[in-house]
Every structure is written in C-alpha cells, then in structure tokens.
Design an enzyme around this catalytic site. Structure first.
Site, PDB file in Angstrom:
ATOM      1  N   LYS A  26     -21.680 -14.392 -69.436  1.00  0.00           N
ATOM      2  CA  LYS A  26     -21.778 -14.220 -67.988  1.00  0.00           C
ATOM      3  C   LYS A  26     -20.665 -13.307 -67.487  1.00  0.00           C
ATOM      4  CE  LYS A  26     -23.302 -17.989 -66.030  1.00  0.00           C
ATOM      5  NZ  LYS A  26     -23.109 -19.418 -65.714  1.00  0.00           N
ATOM      6  N   ARG A  95     -18.062 -20.996 -62.372  1.00  0.00           N
ATOM      7  CA  ARG A  95     -19.208 -20.935 -63.283  1.00  0.00           C
ATOM      8  C   ARG A  95     -18.738 -20.877 -64.727  1.00  0.00           C
ATOM      9  NH1 ARG A  95     -22.285 -15.609 -61.368  1.00  0.00           N
ATOM     10  NH2 ARG A  95     -24.059 -16.712 -62.303  1.00  0.00           N
ATOM     11  N   GLY A 104     -28.470 -24.578 -68.945  1.00  0.00           N
ATOM     12  CA  GLY A 104     -28.333 -25.928 -68.412  1.00  0.00           C
ATOM     13  C   GLY A 104     -27.261 -26.769 -69.063  1.00  0.00           C
ATOM     14  N   MET A 106     -23.930 -26.325 -69.048  1.00  0.00           N
ATOM     15  CA  MET A 106     -22.705 -26.492 -68.274  1.00  0.00           C
ATOM     16  C   MET A 106     -23.067 -26.408 -66.804  1.00  0.00           C
ATOM     17  SD  MET A 106     -20.151 -26.007 -70.610  1.00  0.00           S
ATOM     18  CE  MET A 106     -20.075 -25.387 -72.266  1.00  0.00           C
ATOM     19  N   ARG A 339     -28.441 -10.914 -68.361  1.00  0.00           N
ATOM     20  CA  ARG A 339     -28.230 -11.144 -69.802  1.00  0.00           C
ATOM     21  C   ARG A 339     -29.522 -10.789 -70.524  1.00  0.00           C
ATOM     22  NH1 ARG A 339     -28.057 -17.636 -69.028  1.00  0.00           N
ATOM     23  NH2 ARG A 339     -30.108 -17.808 -68.118  1.00  0.00           N
ATOM     24  N   HIS A 457     -35.785 -25.847 -66.983  1.00  0.00           N
ATOM     25  CA  HIS A 457     -35.198 -26.199 -68.279  1.00  0.00           C
ATOM     26  C   HIS A 457     -36.263 -26.300 -69.365  1.00  0.00           C
ATOM     27  CE1 HIS A 457     -33.596 -29.036 -71.317  1.00  0.00           C
ATOM     28  NE2 HIS A 457     -32.510 -28.307 -71.169  1.00  0.00           N
ATOM     29  N   SER A 831     -33.530 -14.981-112.549  1.00  0.00           N
ATOM     30  CA  SER A 831     -33.945 -15.419-111.222  1.00  0.00           C
ATOM     31  C   SER A 831     -33.132 -16.661-110.884  1.00  0.00           C
ATOM     32  CB  SER A 831     -35.442 -15.729-111.207  1.00  0.00           C
ATOM     33  OG  SER A 831     -35.807 -16.204-109.937  1.00  0.00           O
ATOM     34  N   CYS A 898     -35.410 -17.439-106.432  1.00  0.00           N
ATOM     35  CA  CYS A 898     -36.698 -18.066-106.153  1.00  0.00           C
ATOM     36  C   CYS A 898     -36.555 -19.467-105.572  1.00  0.00           C
ATOM     37  CB  CYS A 898     -37.566 -18.086-107.407  1.00  0.00           C
ATOM     38  SG  CYS A 898     -36.821 -18.997-108.761  1.00  0.00           S
ATOM     39  N   TYR A 918     -34.421  -8.804-105.392  1.00  0.00           N
ATOM     40  CA  TYR A 918     -35.473  -9.329-104.527  1.00  0.00           C
ATOM     41  C   TYR A 918     -35.233 -10.805-104.196  1.00  0.00           C
ATOM     42  CZ  TYR A 918     -37.391 -11.663-108.659  1.00  0.00           C
ATOM     43  OH  TYR A 918     -37.538 -12.463-109.759  1.00  0.00           O
TER      44      TYR A 918
HETATM   45  P1  ADP Z   1     -26.184 -21.262 -65.126  1.00  0.00           P
HETATM   46  O1  ADP Z   1     -25.421 -20.764 -66.281  1.00  0.00           O
HETATM   47  O2  ADP Z   1     -26.559 -22.690 -65.242  1.00  0.00           O
HETATM   48  O3  ADP Z   1     -27.314 -20.364 -64.756  1.00  0.00           O
HETATM   49  P2  ADP Z   1     -24.660 -20.038 -63.018  1.00  0.00           P
HETATM   50  O4  ADP Z   1     -23.191 -19.985 -63.125  1.00  0.00           O
HETATM   51  O5  ADP Z   1     -25.394 -18.806 -63.335  1.00  0.00           O
HETATM   52  O6  ADP Z   1     -25.165 -21.255 -63.908  1.00  0.00           O
HETATM   53  O7  ADP Z   1     -24.991 -20.519 -61.571  1.00  0.00           O
HETATM   54  C1  ADP Z   1     -26.236 -20.936 -61.207  1.00  0.00           C
HETATM   55  C2  ADP Z   1     -26.653 -20.303 -59.935  1.00  0.00           C
HETATM   56  O8  ADP Z   1     -25.685 -20.528 -58.940  1.00  0.00           O
HETATM   57  C3  ADP Z   1     -26.805 -18.813 -59.957  1.00  0.00           C
HETATM   58  O9  ADP Z   1     -28.009 -18.395 -60.391  1.00  0.00           O
HETATM   59  C4  ADP Z   1     -26.651 -18.453 -58.504  1.00  0.00           C
HETATM   60  O10 ADP Z   1     -27.866 -18.583 -57.866  1.00  0.00           O
HETATM   61  C5  ADP Z   1     -25.694 -19.483 -58.019  1.00  0.00           C
HETATM   62  N1  ADP Z   1     -24.361 -18.875 -57.879  1.00  0.00           N
HETATM   63  C6  ADP Z   1     -23.368 -18.835 -58.782  1.00  0.00           C
HETATM   64  N2  ADP Z   1     -22.301 -18.180 -58.310  1.00  0.00           N
HETATM   65  C7  ADP Z   1     -22.619 -17.787 -57.069  1.00  0.00           C
HETATM   66  C8  ADP Z   1     -21.936 -17.063 -56.048  1.00  0.00           C
HETATM   67  N3  ADP Z   1     -20.715 -16.603 -56.235  1.00  0.00           N
HETATM   68  N4  ADP Z   1     -22.584 -16.841 -54.899  1.00  0.00           N
HETATM   69  C9  ADP Z   1     -23.840 -17.307 -54.729  1.00  0.00           C
HETATM   70  N5  ADP Z   1     -24.524 -17.999 -55.616  1.00  0.00           N
HETATM   71  C10 ADP Z   1     -23.932 -18.235 -56.789  1.00  0.00           C
HETATM   72 MG    MG Z   2     -27.096 -18.427 -64.374  1.00  0.00          MG
HETATM   73 MG    MG Z   3     -28.147 -23.538 -64.237  1.00  0.00          MG
END
Ligand code: ADP
Ligand code: MG
Ligand code: MG
Length: 944
Positions: A26, A95, A104, A106, A339, A457, A831, A898, A918
């Site tokens: 991220k 984040r 999901g 963290m 990503r 999820h 082999s 093998c 191989y």
């Molecule tokens: P995950 O890894 O679970 O996707 P993120 O860190 O990407 O968690 O956060 C989830 C959501 O939170 C993002 O998709 C975004 O919509 C919102 N978010 C995170 N940071 C910000 C921010 N600085 N301003 C507005 N929304 C945010």
């Molecule tokens: Mg995200």
């Molecule tokens: Mg999330």
C-alpha cells in the site's frame, strides 16, 4: 540511522513502487502514485522494519518516535492544519499494509484526530453537522474495535437501537441529532468495556492505532492467512498515516473500489462498485448494496472520466491489472490505493495473453504474470451441461469466482472442516464471510454468501483460492441457530445438497453431476480447440513457456489413457511408469499372488536346477549320474513351485507387454521410462488379520465342508506371515526384489522389449528406458542391468532391430546419491525419486509422518511439508551431490526427477538450478510444470 518513516505528498514521495519490502504494498503504491502526479491525500509510511522492531521490543525506539513526529509536523504544515486541533482539525487514517496484500487481515482506522472538541470544529468548518457526527461515530466504532478490542456487535447493537427508534432503514437516514445519540451510546460502551473514557488526545489516538496495526500482524487470522499463502512471518507490516478525504460529505461524495479488468473472467471491462455518501469499508462490508461502477458515469461524470484515465494509465504503468480504491469528496477524485489485482486462474490466462496482444506485455513478461498453481483452476470440473440446463435455478447471486461446486450445505467454517474430515463434500453458506472463516473456506467445494458485493471478503478470497463462489445472494435467509437455509419457499437443513455456479451466480438446490473443464475436454478430444477461446489462450501461453524453458517436462503415467492426457497437456516423455500399478487389476492380481506364493521356492529351484545343469555339461560317468539323480530330486522337491512361479510370470508377460505397447504408442517416440517392480510383495496380499478372521469364520461355518478353501487360505496366511516385515519401506523391495527373484526382472524386461519391437515394427518410433529402483550400491545396478541386457539381446537380437533403449537407475537411497559417481559408470541415466529420498534422507516415514508433520508446520519447525515441496536445504543437497558426482563420472549424464516434487513450482525452481534435464509429474500438473520451468529459466537463466 536508517530511515524508518517515508513521506508522500506535495507531488513527491520518498519511496516508490519498488520498495514494497520497506513500505508494504500500500505504501509503495501511494508513493508511486504521488510521484506520478496523481491526486493522493498526503501522509507518511512507517516501515516494516519498525514493525519487526516493535514485535521484538513491544515498543518503538525513541529515534523512530521522533522521526514519526517530524513526519507528522511536515504533514500538518503541508495541510495547514494540526492533528485533532479543535478549530480546524487535521484528520488522518491509519492503514496497515504488508508486502503482500492480505485482504481483510488488518484493520484500518479512519477519521483519527476527532474528539469531543474537534468534531465541533469539523462541523463548523464544513457547515455539515451530520457529516461531522457521522465521522466521529465511525471513528469511535473503529478505534473501539481495533485498538480497544471491543466486539463490533456491541456498537452495532446501539446503532440498530437508535435506527429502530428513528425508523431509519440505513445508516445514512440518521440525522445529526440521532448521530449525537449514537456517539453518546458508543462512548458509554467504551466506558463500560474498558473502564475508561474514550481517548481524547489526538497523539495518544495515533500511537494507539499505530501500535494496534503492528500488533495485528501477529493476530491468529493473519498468521493463518500467511500460512495458507506461504508468506513468511518476519516480513512485518508497514503503517500508513494519511490525511483524510471524505466520501461521506453528501451526495456529491462517494467511495468505491474497482479493477481495470474483470478479475473473475479476465474480460477487458471496467469493473467495480461505489457508494455515495459513504466511507471506506462501507462498500466491501456488505451492509449497503453498492452500485456498479458504470453508474458513476451518470452521477459524477467528470470524476468518472478522470478515474478511467488514471486507472488506464496505472495499468500500463504497472503492466498489470490494477485493483484500486478511490474516494470522491465533493466531486473531486482522490486515489487511495492501487495494486496488482488478484484474479482467478482463468482470468490470469486471459489477461496475460490479451495484454501481449494489446502490446502492453512481451510474451516473456506475460509468463511471469500467471501463478503456475493457478492453472490448476482451469482443469476444475464444470457442471454437466445437460443436467445444468434442466436444473431449476432457485436463486441468483453475484458470480464472484467461477467453477462448479456441489456438496452438502454447512453453515460454519468449523462444520465445513469437520464434515470434510469425514469425507463429505461441502458448500459453505454464510451471511458473509470474515477472515476467521478461512479454514472452512479452504476445504469447502464452494462458497455462497447472502450479502456482500464482488469485492467482498468471500469474493476476493474465493477467487484467490480458486474456489467457486457466489456472493450477495439476497434471496437467501440463513437461520444459523436452527441450521436452516430458506430459499424462497424451500428450506434446506444442514447436510442437504446444493450446487452453485461461480461463473453465473446461479444457486441450485440439488446435487448436479459435474464434468471436466473446458480445457480438459479439449485435451481429452471431446471439444475442438477452435471452439474454445480459453484453450487457445492456455496453449498460447504454454507455447511461450515451452520456448522459454530449459527443463524438459515429462509425466508419471502407468496406463495408456493417462499417457494420452499427459501428451495432450504437453508432456514429452514418461518419466515414471510404475509397473506394479497394473498388477492390481482384477484379472492380474491372482497371477501376481500365485507368483508371490511360489517365488521363494520357485526361484531357489530354478537356481539349483541351472547350477546342476551347468555342471552336468562338463561331468562324465559316475559324476554325471550323481548329478542326474540330484536333478531329479530338485525336480521332485521344487518342480511344483517352479511351475507355479514361471507359469504365473508367463501369464503376466503378455499383459505387461500390452500395457507397455500402449504407452509407447501414446507417447509417439518420446522417451518412456519403465521402472521394474518396486513395492514390498506383501502389498499385493490380503492383510493378516483379515485372513485370520476369514479362516475362523469358515471354520465356524463347517470345517469339513470348507476344508479346501480353508487349506488355501491357510497357505496364503503362512505366506503373508513369512513376508511380514517390521520396516517394509526399508525392507525387501525395489531392486532387492529383482535381485533375489531375477525371473521377475527378466519377465518385465522381456515385456518391455517385445512391446518396443512390436510397436516400432508398425512404424512408431520407441524409446524405452529401463529404470532400476532403490539402488544404494553400484553392484545392485550392475546385476540388474546384466539381466536386462541379456533379455534385450535375446529379444532384439545383436543388431537391436532398430530399437534404441537405455538402462538407468533411480537415485532415492541416500547412499546412492553419495556414491553417484560409481553408479553413473553403470547407468545411462539417473532419475531422482524424491519421495523415497525425502523419506530416507530426512528419516521421515511417509506413512507415519502425518501424525506429527502437521504439528511441525503449525509450530513453525517446518514451514512446508517436505513431501510436497522439496527440502532444498537438506534433501536438496543429496540431489546436488548426486548430480555433481554423477556428471563428474559421466559428463552429460541425463538426469531427471520423478517424485511428487516434479509438479511443485518451488521444487521445480530448485531442480532447474541444480541442472536437471527434466521433471516428471502427474499428467494434470504438466501445464503447471511447463510454466514453472519457464519462470525458473526467466528468473535464473542457465545454459542448455
Ligand atoms: P484494506 O487494506 O483493508 O483495504 P485500507 O487501508 O485500504 O484497508 O482502507 C480501507 C478503506 O478505507 C479504503 O478503501 C478507503 O476507502 C478508506 N480510507 C483509507 N484511508 C483513507 C483516507 N485517508 N481518506 C479516506 N478514506 C480512506
Ligand atoms: Mg484497501
Ligand atoms: Mg478492508
């Protein structure tokens, strides 16, 4: 001191996309987008190194704290605001973000910096009280849950109560006054559960959130996820502190997620979902049903257009499908994440080939974009088309991950595991899945949820696991307590059959027969390649792999049908034909048993006889008469056993010959390695205890009436008892059988050469390779080879009749690897039998290791099952020694593998590096091996 905090903002970032190790995925993405001039809210990233330090010490160092404070000060001055300041607060999100995205796993905290004072500042600044209060209540909820460890339900409960009283359907229907009440109630929850007030200090909040992210790295669901995905535990996560933008400021604001291409099918279409007047997790949480992203063009056309431009650019920049997150604040677009998108195996193949055709990727780059293991998904079954057409569709959800799944309904992840352990196929049915469900999801045939969108999820994880998944199926009503599922008027109990079609979203309330995948149908000749675009792309990709790879790929196949599939999948040769597998066929087993029962005495008789006959040739007069008498005695004592032994072998000969001829024909002149008999003989006989019970029952039913059967069974029982071994895997097996019972080797060699002759006479070239198993001492190979060569001369004649063959050995006993130079002088090829080599090299009984290997993996003693993925550091050394010594004695010695490892991508990388010629694996893994071999070469080129 090394830098631990990296700033991004004002059009420039300290980091970039290549710093995922340090910044997490991220953080690296935010830095890269910032540098590219994209609209990203500024902030800073605290590195993964800080996380690892935190794990060790339980706190950060004062130096890192100071570095972090400086970054915050810089952010405050850039934004012209102070964190949580009452009049005009800077608010941030905290984040997590590891090197590999962990959906999901963290939790993110939004709106940090709000407190009783700053919420009023936010209100007056934005003139939007509803928005300010909504943000505050969200913050208390997230912080309460993630940092203070309060159950989400405690907050949900209060929120529902206020909603109910206000007769509000959704969160967005609550006004400012009602939100004030929610805030009061939330603060009371915090007070009650923690004994203290909700933390008001912005700095304290920030520290708490940051440390919670670090701690979450070790939470059980994160640990499970990493284990399932082979992610090391010492990578650590980074923490991103980023200034907030708000999608919940009203109808001109929104938040959403998307993909530049369809991650389920691979189709080139803009794909995603959004919600107006919403924040962060709302889209994926499944609490409100999001709108398809195409609708954004109608409500916010300018922002939509800009989003398309930016994401198209990102896709070209990263040369991969992008999975992005964005927020629109009052019609202004912000990018929050990008990503490389996770995708199904099906989508991966489509996308990789399409991107080459679009000029985005070169074929070699495309090869690196597909996870070899993911090809497996293309071979998964689909529903039988006619049964599927007739089946009534009871409900429809979103087609989140393609494939056909059929099985018994279960309602919890634990039940899924329990039922599967009992041998049942299950479909996991949930309201929505959460990270805690992963163990159940991984064993289920498919996943069905009632809520959530294409990026929920269940959808994300389902696609990644290659599980058929249908999500957001609104017409399902799940009564978890009663273990019942209501679908319209039908009610299903736990264990009732259900089928889901992950490609269409259809839910069918019965068991449906499944049939092989499209690719498999082409391979099996049931579908024309021209009619399957998927197959064409699959072949195109693997064709590129074949051009790139150095390692050959063969298959382990015992019967012509498997050989045909293997060839169609691209195997060029058989690396292992286990002859004994054919012995278990019903029409053969009795001859095999007869052979075993007579083998010891029969072979002894044969040996005595031939010795006496040889002496007789040279003897004269009195001595000759004596020898003749002895011969008669041998005949009398052993004649019957000899006849039974050789008679049974004679019966088996034509059967084996036919098997081998079939293999030669299917493999069309590519090498076919046939291994002589390998397993301990008692494997072909009934179990001792079963025989004893049978005899006792027969006796009880009438000993005299059943006398003959009883006698036969008792004879068998004696043989079973004689053959009993304490350590069969280290006992009388492999070449040890062929050495003590040379007639068996002789028969098998004869079958091989007669078949070769027969097929080659018909015009199909043949390349038999006779392989002697379990050689630990060169003398073993020497003796077996002598027999094989004798038979070859008999069958093929001096000139060889145009059949070229080789005689080689398996290297699977550690002593064999260590004396590979001596052995190589006698062998045309090696082999590596890495199953036995692991068993003996590691001292792990394949049949007993299950009892503790699981514990070893769970407790981090071993990170992988060494029978699945080669233990490179230990057993791998035996392979390297074998290669080195073997080739030193015989330059250019052909060497393959093998064992099961031949189809495992990580092991294939190892074998490539070790210089093998191989790998050989099961037919269905051949495509995986072709791709993995190409990736190994592209990553680490080696000469050929
Ligand atoms: P995950 O890894 O679970 O996707 P993120 O860190 O990407 O968690 O956060 C989830 C959501 O939170 C993002 O998709 C975004 O919509 C919102 N978010 C995170 N940071 C910000 C921010 N600085 N301003 C507005 N929304 C945010
Ligand atoms: Mg995200
Ligand atoms: Mg999330």
């Amino acid at each position: 001191m090394t830098q631990c905090v990296y700033f991004f903002g004002g059009g420039k970032a300290d980091g970039n996309k290549d710093m995922k190790d340090v910044l997490g995925g991220k953080g690296a993405g935010l830095a890269e987008m910032t540098n590219a001039g994209l609209p990203v809210p500024p902030g800073f990233t605290i590195s993964t190194a800080a996380c690892n330090l935190f794990q060790q010490r339980g706190a950060l160092t004062p130096e890192i704290e100071a570095e972090s404070d400086r970054a915050l000060a810089r952010l405050e001055s850039l934004m012209g605001k102070t964190l949580g300041a009452p009049a005009n607060p800077l608010l941030v999100s905290v984040r997590s973000g590891a090197k590999f995205s962990m959906p999901g796993m963290m939790d993110t905290i939004l709106n940090l910096g709000l407190n009783d004072a700053s919420v009023l500042g936010l209100k007056s600044r934005t003139r939007n009280g509803r928005f300010a209060k909504d943000s505050y209540r969200r913050f208390i909820q997230m912080y309460g849950n993630v940092v203070l460890g309060i159950d989400k339900d405690a907050f949900e409960h209060e929120l529902s109560a206020v909603k109910k009283r206000a007769r509000a359907k959704a969160d967005v229907d609550l006004g400012e006054a009602q939100l004030d009440e929610v805030i009061l109630r939330f603060k009371a929850v915090v007070k009650k559960q923690t004994g203290g007030p909700f933390p008001q200090g912005p700095r304290e909040q920030l520290r708490g959130a940051r440390d919670a992210v670090f701690k979450s790295w070790m939470n059980p669901r994160a640990v499970t996820y990493r284990k399932l995905n082979d992610i090391p535990h010492d990578l650590g996560t980074a923490v991103n502190v980023q200034s907030m933008v708000f999608g919940n400021m009203g109808e001109t604001s929104a938040t959403g997620v998307g993909f530049t291409r369809n991650p389920s099918t691979g189709a080139k279409e803009f794909y995603g979902e959004f919600l107006q007047n919403a924040q962060g997790e709302d889209v994926v949480a499944g609490t409100r049903t999001p709108h398809p992203i195409a609708d954004l063009a109608k409500v916010m056309p300018a922002a939509y257009k800009q989003l398309r431009e930016i994401t198209t650019r990102l896709e070209r920049h990263y040369k991969d499908v992008q999975d992005f997150e964005f927020t629109i604040q009052d019609n202004k677009l912000y990018m929050l994440q990008t990503r490389n998108g996770k995708r199904t195996g099906l989508a991966a193949v489509h996308i990789a080939v399409d991107m080459v055709q679009e000029g985005i990727l070169t074929p070699r780059e495309a090869l690196m974009k597909v996870e070899p293991q993911a090809l497996d998904q293309l071979l998964h079954p689909i529903f039988d088309p006619s049964a599927r057409a007739k089946a009534e569709v009871a409900a429809k959800g979103l087609p989140a991950s393609p494939g056909a799944a059929t099985g018994a309904v279960v309602f919890t992840a634990d039940d899924a595991v329990a039922w599967t352990a009992k041998g049942k196929r299950v479909v996991l049915v949930r309201m929505e899945t959460v990270p805690d469900d992963i163990h159940g999801m991984s064993v289920a045939q498919g996943i069905l949820t009632a809520t959530g969108g294409m990026t929920s999820h269940a959808a994300v994880v389902g696609r990644q696991m290659g599980k058929p998944s249908v999500v957001g199926c609104g017409s399902l009503q799940i009564d978890l307590k009663a273990r019942r599922l209501h679908v319209g008027k039908s009610v299903l109990a736990e264990g009732d059959p259900i089928s889901i079609d992950g490609a269409t979203g259809d839910v069918i309330l019965k068991e449906l027969p499944t049939s092989p995948s499209e690719v498999l149908q082409v391979v099996a000749g049931k579908l024309k390649p021209q009619r399957s675009p998927l197959y064409q792309k699959f072949e195109k990709l693997l064709g590129w792999a074949d051009e790139a790879r150095r390692l050959g790929v063969r298959a382990n196949a015992d019967i012509p049908r498997d050989a045909r599939i293997a060839f169609a999948f691209g195997a060029r040769g058989i690396g292992l034909c286990r002859t004994e597998h054919m012995f278990f066929a019903e029409d053969r087993l009795r001859h095999v048993v007869a052979m075993i029962l007579a083998a010891a005495r029969g072979q002894r008789g044969l040996d005595l006889r031939s010795r006496l006959r040889a002496r007789l040739q040279e003897a004269k007069g009195h001595q000759a008469a004596e020898l003749r008498r002895e011969l008669l005695k041998v005949e009398k004592e052993h004649g019957e056993a000899i006849a039974a032994y050789t008679g049974a072998l004679k019966k088996l000969l034509p059967m084996q010959r036919a098997d081998f001829a079939g293999l030669f024909r299917e493999m069309r002149g590519t090498p076919v390695t046939i291994r002589t008999l390998d397993p301990p003989l008692h494997e072909f006989l009934p179990k001792r205890e079963e025989l004893m019970v049978e005899i006792a029952t027969l006796k009880a039913k009438g000993a005299s009436r059943n006398a003959r059967t009883i006698a036969a069974r008792e004879k068998l029982l004696r043989a079973v008892e004689e053959l009993h071994e304490f350590n069969p895997m280290l006992g009388h097996r492999g070449c040890r059988l062929g050495i003590t019972y040379p007639e068996i080797t002789r028969m098998q060699a004869r079958a091989i050469f007669e078949a070769a002759l027969q097929v080659s006479k018909k015009g199909t070239p043949v390349k038999p390779e006779v392989m002697i198993p379990l050689v630990g001492h060169v003398e073993e190979l020497r003796r077996q080879k002598r027999i094989v060569l004798e038979v070859a001369a008999e069958v093929l004649g001096k000139g060889g009749s145009g059949v070229e063959f080789t005689v080689g050995t398996m290297i699977e006993v550690p002593r064999g690897a260590l004396t590979a130079d001596e052995i190589a002088r006698e062998a045309d090829f090696f082999s590596f039998g890495t199953n036995d080599l692991t068993q003996m090299g590691f001292g792990l009984s394949r049949d007993d290791a299950g009892k503790f290997l699981g514990y070893y993996q769970e407790h981090g003693i071993l990170d992988k099952d060494p029978f699945v993925s080669l233990d490179a550091g230990g057993v791998g050394q035996l392979v390297e020694i074998g290669v080195k010594k073997g080739r030193a004695a015989k330059p250019g010695l052909k060497i393959g593998v093998c064992g099961e490892h031949g189809g495992d991508p990580a092991s294939i990388h190892f074998f490539h590096g070790a210089g093998l010629d191989y790998v050989s694996c099961s037919p269905y893994r051949v495509p995986i091996a072709r791709l993995a071999a190409a990736q190994a070469q592209l990553e680490k080129p080696s000469g050929d």
